[in-house]
Design a protein around this motif. Structure first.
Motif, PDB file in Angstrom:
ATOM      1  N   GLU A 119     -16.520 -22.159  21.777  1.00  0.00           N
ATOM      2  CA  GLU A 119     -17.938 -23.140  22.446  1.00  0.00           C
ATOM      3  C   GLU A 119     -19.071 -22.076  22.760  1.00  0.00           C
ATOM      4  OE1 GLU A 119     -16.350 -23.423  26.836  1.00  0.00           O
ATOM      5  OE2 GLU A 119     -14.731 -25.168  25.955  1.00  0.00           O
ATOM      6  N   ARG A 120     -19.300 -21.308  21.901  1.00  0.00           N
ATOM      7  CA  ARG A 120     -20.148 -20.370  22.060  1.00  0.00           C
ATOM      8  C   ARG A 120     -19.780 -19.075  20.882  1.00  0.00           C
ATOM      9  NH1 ARG A 120     -20.038 -15.652  24.629  1.00  0.00           N
ATOM     10  NH2 ARG A 120     -18.681 -14.672  26.274  1.00  0.00           N
ATOM     11  N   GLU A 121     -21.456 -18.365  20.328  1.00  0.00           N
ATOM     12  CA  GLU A 121     -20.672 -17.184  19.732  1.00  0.00           C
ATOM     13  C   GLU A 121     -20.414 -15.651  20.432  1.00  0.00           C
ATOM     14  OE1 GLU A 121     -20.589 -17.016  15.738  1.00  0.00           O
ATOM     15  OE2 GLU A 121     -20.238 -19.716  16.095  1.00  0.00           O
ATOM     16  N   PHE A 122     -20.070 -15.282  19.465  1.00  0.00           N
ATOM     17  CA  PHE A 122     -19.821 -13.616  20.073  1.00  0.00           C
ATOM     18  C   PHE A 122     -20.679 -12.985  19.821  1.00  0.00           C
ATOM     19  CE2 PHE A 122     -15.424 -15.054  20.647  1.00  0.00           C
ATOM     20  CZ  PHE A 122     -15.628 -15.308  22.056  1.00  0.00           C
ATOM     21  N   PRO A 123     -20.701 -11.920  20.372  1.00  0.00           N
ATOM     22  CA  PRO A 123     -21.665 -10.381  19.891  1.00  0.00           C
ATOM     23  C   PRO A 123     -21.410  -9.833  18.247  1.00  0.00           C
ATOM     24  CG  PRO A 123     -21.441 -10.135  21.715  1.00  0.00           C
ATOM     25  CD  PRO A 123     -20.685 -11.424  21.613  1.00  0.00           C
ATOM     26  N   ALA A 124     -22.576  -9.493  17.401  1.00  0.00           N
ATOM     27  CA  ALA A 124     -22.030  -8.771  16.528  1.00  0.00           C
ATOM     28  C   ALA A 124     -21.568  -7.684  16.648  1.00  0.00           C
ATOM     29  CB  ALA A 124     -23.518  -9.349  15.137  1.00  0.00           C
ATOM     30  N   ALA A 125     -21.717  -7.171  17.431  1.00  0.00           N
ATOM     31  CA  ALA A 125     -20.491  -5.556  17.210  1.00  0.00           C
ATOM     32  C   ALA A 125     -19.584  -5.761  17.921  1.00  0.00           C
ATOM     33  CB  ALA A 125     -21.576  -4.798  18.701  1.00  0.00           C
TER      34      ALA A 125
END
Length: 372
Positions: A278-284
């Motif tokens: 449903e959404r993207e997560f932070p790269a870290a």
């Protein structure tokens, strides 16, 4: 590739997705030593966790587990086990992402799965621990009232009696009134699924963080420190300068000792984080996880899954599976439990899968992406 070459190639695996638990009297599979940067040394060591075969049966069904993971997907799971890193499992809703946690726990003999279901209001502390401050305040008030009603307050305080007299003398042969200890702080602290998984066990616990994509935008970032360091503090215990406290855990009836208000794992848990995209997560956050995208089962796998859960293949199952597959291939969103429900309903005595019955089956197999 020859059988010998295949065995040599896959010799590093500890998980084969068979779903077979260790045999009676057999030791569970040994995990390889962790990398130097993923070694922890928490104490005191906790006893092995309980099993929960009922939950495993509910998730996996009775009988042999149907192979649903391809060889490359099994490799990703094993890489996460070797490197002591969380798995970020994605795929359509209802495809069996959360069931993978139970498959790993059963095959590796890791005991009861700790499950943390995430919603939009979930914060990091919900997964670590809860503190019943109101219950503790009431218990302390009741304890103080008991002291006032059962003993001389001046004697309890260690001072003199009324009018400067010494402590009240007890009749000959009588024992002084028993003074109970105040309520312990640990009795009002309960570790959550994440907090329990990070206790110092000799073998890792399995932690399922379900549907993280539903969380507040800050939760993935808040998880970074805990998942990287394998430890956390309980501020209430730190402020109280408590050398040790016996607290409740997320296991039924479970208790654990926490030293100096700090919990550190000994074996980093097997962490599975599921997402429906449903959404993207932070790269870290993503760089600390290994991604695993689960695919929709094939027609043959779906038939086998139905047969495993229902212990039979009722008449008309093939037609329902074909309807399910057609919907998925047409871009619709379907979950495995929809198919199981439809097959189960058609086996009900007297149910007719035509006319109005057909409409009911179509309702069960509706496209979930349409929002109704």
């Amino acid at each position: 590739m020859s059988a010998h070459e295949q065995t040599a190639r896959d010799g590093w695996r500890v998980f084969e997705a068979t779903g077979f638990p260790p045999g009676p009297g057999d030791p569970p599979p040994s995990l390889p030593a962790p990398p130097p940067w993923r070694r922890f040394d928490g104490s005191p060591v906790q006893p092995p966790p309980p099993d929960d075969e009922t939950a495993a049966l509910r998730r996996l069904g009775p009988g042999d587990t149907i192979p649903q993971l391809a060889s490359d997907e099994i490799d990703v799971v094993n890489a996460a086990l070797v490197l002591r890193r969380p798995l970020l499992v994605t795929g359509p809703p209802g495809i069996g992402k959360s069931s993978l946690a139970y498959l790993i726990a059963r095959e590796l003999g890791l005991g009861r799965v700790l499950e943390w279901s995430v919603v939009s209001r979930t914060v990091l502390r919900d997964g670590l621990y809860t503190h019943d401050a109101m219950g503790r305040a009431q218990a302390i008030a009741a304890w103080q009232a008991g002291l006032g009603g059962g003993t001389d307050p001046s004697a309890t305080a260690g001072g003199g009696g009324v009018g400067g007299e010494g402590p009240r003398a007890e009749p000959d042969g009588a024992r002084p009134p028993r003074r109970e200890a105040p309520p312990a702080l640990g009795d009002f602290l309960t570790l959550g699924p994440l907090g329990t998984a990070l206790l110092p066990y000799e073998r890792p616990r399995v932690l399922l963080i379900d549907e993280l994509d539903k969380s507040d935008i800050d939760l993935p970032n808040d998880l970074l420190h805990v998942l990287e360091n394998g430890s956390y503090e309980v501020p209430e215990l730190v402020r109280a300068a408590t050398a040790s406290a016996r607290v409740h855990t997320a296991d039924p009836g479970g208790r654990a000792v926490v030293l100096h208000g700090r919990v550190e794992c000994r074996a980093f848990p097997v962490v599975l984080i599921t997402s429906n995209g449903e959404r993207e997560f932070p790269a870290a956050f993503r760089r600390r996880c290994l991604p695993l995208e689960m695919r929709t089962p094939t027609r043959e796998q779906l038939l086998a899954i139905v047969e495993r859960h229902l212990t039979t293949r009722p008449e008309g199952t093939e037609a329902l599976v074909d309807l399910f597959v057609q919907g998925v291939q047409g871009g619709e969103t379907h979950a495995l439990d929809q198919l199981l429900n439809a097959v189960q309903l058609t086996t009900a005595g007297g149910f007719q899968a035509d006319g109005d019955g057909r409409k009911l089956v179509e309702l069960l197999l509706r496209d979930l992406a349409k929002g109704r």
